[in-house]
Design a protein around this motif. Structure first.
Motif, mmCIF file in Angstrom:
data_model
loop_
_atom_site.group_PDB
_atom_site.id
_atom_site.type_symbol
_atom_site.label_atom_id
_atom_site.label_comp_id
_atom_site.label_asym_id
_atom_site.label_seq_id
_atom_site.Cartn_x
_atom_site.Cartn_y
_atom_site.Cartn_z
ATOM 1 N N LEU A 67 3.113 3.661 14.626
ATOM 2 C CA LEU A 67 1.936 4.024 15.421
ATOM 3 C C LEU A 67 1.321 5.337 14.938
ATOM 4 C CD1 LEU A 67 3.202 2.940 18.939
ATOM 5 C CD2 LEU A 67 1.459 1.816 17.558
ATOM 6 N N CYS A 68 2.159 6.301 14.594
ATOM 7 C CA CYS A 68 1.652 7.574 14.056
ATOM 8 C C CYS A 68 0.897 7.339 12.742
ATOM 9 C CB CYS A 68 2.802 8.540 13.796
ATOM 10 S SG CYS A 68 3.374 9.436 15.242
ATOM 11 N N ALA A 69 1.495 6.531 11.882
ATOM 12 C CA ALA A 69 0.888 6.257 10.571
ATOM 13 C C ALA A 69 -0.445 5.534 10.728
ATOM 14 C CB ALA A 69 1.850 5.447 9.710
ATOM 15 N N SER A 78 0.825 -1.213 0.000
ATOM 16 C CA SER A 78 0.000 0.000 0.000
ATOM 17 C C SER A 78 0.862 1.268 0.000
ATOM 18 C CB SER A 78 -0.934 0.010 1.205
ATOM 19 O OG SER A 78 -1.954 -0.956 1.043
ATOM 20 N N VAL A 79 0.338 2.284 -0.688
ATOM 21 C CA VAL A 79 1.040 3.560 -0.839
ATOM 22 C C VAL A 79 0.553 4.539 0.230
ATOM 23 C CG1 VAL A 79 1.396 5.510 -2.411
ATOM 24 C CG2 VAL A 79 1.298 3.176 -3.314
ATOM 25 N N PHE A 80 1.466 5.306 0.791
ATOM 26 C CA PHE A 80 1.093 6.372 1.721
ATOM 27 C C PHE A 80 0.580 7.572 0.927
ATOM 28 C CE2 PHE A 80 4.404 4.238 4.283
ATOM 29 C CZ PHE A 80 3.675 4.029 5.449
ATOM 30 N N SER A 81 -0.303 8.324 1.536
ATOM 31 C CA SER A 81 -0.742 9.569 0.903
ATOM 32 C C SER A 81 0.049 10.734 1.488
ATOM 33 C CB SER A 81 -2.239 9.802 1.133
ATOM 34 O OG SER A 81 -2.498 10.149 2.479
ATOM 35 N N LYS A 82 0.231 11.745 0.670
ATOM 36 C CA LYS A 82 0.939 12.946 1.124
ATOM 37 C C LYS A 82 0.195 13.594 2.290
ATOM 38 C CE LYS A 82 2.730 15.554 -2.054
ATOM 39 N NZ LYS A 82 2.878 16.535 -3.160
ATOM 40 N N GLU A 83 -1.159 13.543 2.239
ATOM 41 C CA GLU A 83 -1.964 14.181 3.288
ATOM 42 C C GLU A 83 -1.715 13.542 4.653
ATOM 43 O OE1 GLU A 83 -4.253 14.554 -0.597
ATOM 44 O OE2 GLU A 83 -3.068 13.024 0.431
ATOM 45 N N LEU A 129 0.909 11.743 5.572
ATOM 46 C CA LEU A 129 2.295 11.984 5.979
ATOM 47 C C LEU A 129 2.457 13.392 6.542
ATOM 48 C CD1 LEU A 129 4.316 10.216 3.136
ATOM 49 C CD2 LEU A 129 4.131 9.513 5.518
ATOM 50 N N GLN A 130 1.763 14.351 5.948
ATOM 51 C CA GLN A 130 1.827 15.724 6.451
ATOM 52 C C GLN A 130 1.207 15.826 7.842
ATOM 53 O OE1 GLN A 130 -0.115 17.736 3.184
ATOM 54 N NE2 GLN A 130 1.825 18.291 2.213
ATOM 55 N N GLU A 131 0.174 15.016 8.092
ATOM 56 C CA GLU A 131 -0.478 15.029 9.398
ATOM 57 C C GLU A 131 0.456 14.535 10.505
ATOM 58 O OE1 GLU A 131 -4.233 13.022 9.536
ATOM 59 O OE2 GLU A 131 -5.014 14.105 7.798
ATOM 60 N N ILE A 132 1.248 13.494 10.204
ATOM 61 C CA ILE A 132 2.099 12.913 11.254
ATOM 62 C C ILE A 132 3.484 13.555 11.313
ATOM 63 C CG2 ILE A 132 0.886 10.714 11.030
ATOM 64 C CD1 ILE A 132 3.316 9.542 9.652
ATOM 65 N N PHE A 133 3.816 14.372 10.327
ATOM 66 C CA PHE A 133 5.149 14.984 10.257
ATOM 67 C C PHE A 133 5.510 15.769 11.520
ATOM 68 C CE2 PHE A 133 8.008 18.442 8.817
ATOM 69 C CZ PHE A 133 9.084 17.664 8.428
ATOM 70 N N PRO A 134 4.622 16.634 12.057
ATOM 71 C CA PRO A 134 4.992 17.401 13.256
ATOM 72 C C PRO A 134 5.319 16.511 14.459
ATOM 73 C CG PRO A 134 3.049 18.339 12.210
ATOM 74 C CD PRO A 134 3.296 17.022 11.546
ATOM 75 N N THR A 135 4.637 15.375 14.578
ATOM 76 C CA THR A 135 4.903 14.466 15.694
ATOM 77 C C THR A 135 6.235 13.755 15.529
ATOM 78 O OG1 THR A 135 2.524 14.105 15.931
ATOM 79 C CG2 THR A 135 3.961 12.531 17.039
ATOM 80 N N TYR A 171 -11.750 8.812 2.780
ATOM 81 C CA TYR A 171 -11.110 7.725 2.042
ATOM 82 C C TYR A 171 -10.167 8.224 0.944
ATOM 83 C CZ TYR A 171 -15.062 5.503 4.351
ATOM 84 O OH TYR A 171 -15.976 5.098 5.282
ATOM 85 N N GLU A 172 -10.358 9.481 0.537
ATOM 86 C CA GLU A 172 -9.460 10.047 -0.467
ATOM 87 C C GLU A 172 -8.029 10.160 0.056
ATOM 88 O OE1 GLU A 172 -10.877 13.418 2.036
ATOM 89 O OE2 GLU A 172 -11.833 11.688 1.075
#
Length: 449
Positions: free
Chosen positions: A322-324, A89-94, A96-102, A337-338
């Motif tokens: 865990l963040c992902a 499965s592919v990660f979405s940019k959205e 990844l951006q959500e978990i980046f600060p953590t 789902y997008e």
């Protein structure tokens, strides 16, 4: 020969070469030493004497090669959504951006802000269990680890009953019998390859039985004269006999609108939760659409026992996983789902796929005689084996006969585009393509024309 060997440059001289001045000496020195060793061996065998500049050039090339990343993005035109060889499965940019600060800060991975004391890393995901009605959750580094941990915890030196039709082997020679053996569990086969009845389980249970195990037939299907026991019946039997029931799902997924047909082939997490099983496990990077992880769901008493196993320390996941997973579960709960590429691909309608194929066709140079064809894609990752998905692809045939289909596939592969050959055409299946891939495909085809 002595005179020849005297021409081998000294390590210090090479380290101080102007052309190598910007290189990290901690990595450069062993590289130089390895080069000089090979160079000496080559000279002793009659090899060519190199100038100092040539030595420096070869070392520089080797340093550059070692410093390049080998993991790189590829374009998946195979029609397989969850392609194990292409990273599943592919990660979405959205997300990844959500978990980046953590990820770039200290965080509360194992810290309880309310009490100021140590917390539990798995607690961050417990809140999501309300949507699937399981009592507790545990995450390990992949589903194979989950299977091993569960066998080792509940069935060490005890029997595990499993149907002969479910003694699976999946990719990488991962075999259930071998995993059981290594975990300390004792395999007890019941039934036959094509038919197993509830009575087979009933008759096999004895004082040394610890578990009734069901394995998802990830990469194959038994058809024809076939019978297997429903998991619901195994749960009831296990409860009546005081043993653990466990289902290795392989893939697990949340029910979402538009994927109702999946339920005909793969049970959803909601359906299984309603049965109140002891334990189930599945991969995080298959139908769920997240990162690699082994997700274990079940009754609190059994999860608690798994947490006491010393193996968990070796199998536990880090903050990234865990963040992902937390971001992924949030997206499911909110119906976003997008943000989940795997779910988004599975939700594509036939009409949308045809439109996608037309958009790709418009990018393909006429030289390749492109045309749209109806094709069959697959979920992949062991889910829905032998069940094809309606898709569309753009078929290519090079006019230059010296460039046959096989060579075209190889040339595209070198450009990072993985396609498939079918009916003497190269097929770019749009099932797992992103619209952002189209320009790269166009440029690659122009390059190899």
């Amino acid at each position: 020969m002595k005179e020849i060997l005297k021409q081998i440059p000294k390590t210090d001289k090479l380290l101080n070469a102007k052309a190598l001045s910007g290189y990290n000496p901690n990595f450069l020195k062993p590289l130089i030493q390895r080069f000089l060793k090979n160079y000496r061996e080559s000279l002793l065998k009659g090899g060519e004497v190199l100038s100092f500049e040539s030595c420096v050039e070869q070392i520089s090339k080797e340093y550059w090669h070692l410093s390049q990343k080998s993991l790189k993005p590829l374009i998946n035109a195979t029609g397989v959504i969850i392609h194990t060889n292409l990273g599943r499965s592919v990660f979405s940019k959205e997300l990844l951006q959500e978990i980046f600060p953590t990820l770039i800060a200290y965080n509360n991975l194992e810290y309880n802000q309310q009490t100021g004391k140590r917390g539990e890393r798995y607690a961050h995901l417990k809140k999501f269990l309300t949507s699937v009605d399981f009592e507790d959750i545990l995450i390990v580094n992949n589903n194979a680890a989950a299977v091993f941990l569960i066998f080792n915890t509940f069935a060490k030196n005890k029997e595990v009953l499993v149907s002969r039709g479910e003694l699976i082997e999946i990719g990488g020679s991962f075999r259930i019998p071998r995993v059981m053996e290594d975990s300390g569990a004792i395999l007890k086969e019941i039934g036959t390859t094509n038919k197993t009845y509830l009575q087979d389980y009933q008759e096999a249970i004895n004082e040394n039985t610890a578990m009734l195990f069901k394995a998802h037939k990830s990469n194959y299907e038994i058809v024809g004269f076939h019978e297997e026991v429903a998991y619901e019946d195994l749960i009831k039997l296990a409860r009546d006999r005081g043993v653990v029931d466990y289902y290795d799902l392989g893939s697990g997924y949340f029910e979402i609108k538009g994927l109702e047909t999946l339920k005909n082939f793969e049970p959803s997490l909601q359906e299984i939760a309603a049965l109140k099983p002891s334990l189930i496990s599945f991969s995080g990077d298959k139908l769920l659409g997240g990162t690699q992880a082994g997700i274990i769901l079940g009754k609190k008493q059994y999860i608690a026992k798994l947490k006491q196993n010393q193996l968990l320390r070796m199998l536990r996941v880090d903050k990234f996983t865990l963040c992902a997973l937390e971001a992924l579960f949030c997206a499911y709960l909110k119906g976003e789902y997008e943000k989940i590429p795997t779910a988004r691909m599975l939700l594509q309608t036939k009409e949308a796929l045809e439109t996608k194929a037309k958009n790709l066709l418009a990018k393909i140079p006429a030289y390749f005689s492109p045309k749209i064809l109806p094709t069959k894609g697959y979920v992949g990752g062991g889910a829905m084996p032998n069940r094809a998905l309606d898709s569309y692809g753009v078929a290519l045939k090079p006019k230059n006969t010296t460039k046959n289909i096989q060579s075209l596939e190889e040339l595209l592969r070198q450009e990072g585009i993985v396609a498939r050959i079918e009916n003497e055409c190269l097929i770019l299946d749009v099932m797992a393509l992103f619209e952002s891939d189209f320009e790269a495909i166009k440029n690659a085809l122009l390059k190899i024309k």
